[in-house]
Design an enzyme around this catalytic site. Sequence first.
Site, short mmCIF file in Angstrom:
data_model
loop_
_atom_site.label_atom_id
_atom_site.label_comp_id
_atom_site.label_asym_id
_atom_site.label_seq_id
_atom_site.Cartn_x
_atom_site.Cartn_y
_atom_site.Cartn_z
N ASP A 108 73.46 -48.27 -114.51
CA ASP A 108 74.65 -48.37 -113.84
C ASP A 108 75.69 -48.32 -114.86
OD1 ASP A 108 75.15 -50.77 -114.80
OD2 ASP A 108 74.96 -51.83 -113.01
N ASP A 128 70.68 -47.21 -104.62
CA ASP A 128 70.48 -48.48 -105.45
C ASP A 128 71.06 -49.59 -104.62
OD1 ASP A 128 72.85 -47.34 -106.62
OD2 ASP A 128 73.14 -49.44 -107.20
#
Length: 368
Positions: A88, A259
């Site tokens: 991320d 996610d």
Amino acid sequence: MGIKFDILAKDGQARAGVIETDHGEVHTPTMTVNFTPALLRSGLSPNQLPALGVEMILVNTLHTMMESKQQAPDIHQLLNWSGPIFADSGGFQMVSLAKKMRVEKDGIKFNWDGIAHKITPAQVVEWQKKMGVDIIMPLDRVWHLRVKNPLAYFLSVLTTEKWFNESAEISPNIFYILQGGLNKLARILSLKYANQHLNTGVAGIAIGGLAFGEARPKMYRMIEFCTQRLPENKPRHLLGVGEPVDLLESIERGIDTFDCVSYTREARHGRLLTKHGYLRLKRSEYINDNSVIEADCDCPTCLAGISRANLRTGMKSIDSDIRQQTLINLMLHNIRFTLRLMEYAREAIQVGKFQEFKQEFLISFRAQ
Ligand SMILES: [Zn+2]
């Protein structure tokens, strides 16, 4: 080598595909497991994940860098995971740690363990490259949807674009992050930038700035607004969405990967996914219930025959080791449930029956 993406089948807007990375294939649609430091501390090992159907994990760039004192570790070695890794960007932490962070034109200032740090967009991408992640996320500017001023969403698009252009040279593994909240004009601008970068070699698209508690139909409409304006041949990731109903609604609108930490967070609260909705383990009706969480579940917990009553007792045990092991058992079930849902969705797309599958699942899941 970078990312290669092939669509194997389409059903309406839903796609079943395969992402090829330097560390193996990822069959889509799928969910990545967020391998947060908390998950690592819980004792769950990445070795347990392939058996659950997990092909790709997600790591938090900021946490990994800070905990390794900014020495980019070889992330595959550190986690003992040889499969694909998705990182991320740190953008989401801006919202979750808003009080500790200050956004500046050229990066973000924040406190970590009482020490002031500053990160720049170039550093974020450079760290991820050094760590050897397979899918790189640039630093993005996230704005909480509580902010009503539409200019905030334009600013988030413009800052995200500026930072992307400052992220050193474009890596063949990098995704572009769409911002703009629920503001269509801001999204159109973000999509314009995204499509320009896609023409010059960006690997895929991540849709950010959603799932902050807005009404679900609004979120679904915005997902569709974006996917209809994106090229078919690039993978599409939806950041931060993991509830079963949202997953299916998003797959229907052309999302490939997800996610989220919801299934692990829910496990912590004794909320277990079943095809008949959430089973709330804390309820007294399970005190003497000797059945497993879900009879036909193939997760390690259900296969081992651990009963609801045992899990319920384990959650409340005064022995912290027992509590810890119980938490892992609950997480294994929720992760497997989610990955199995993705497998079913993939199969349904391949045989042109996604709508039927989705309707059947929703009726059963919402029945309680
Ligand atoms: Zn299970």
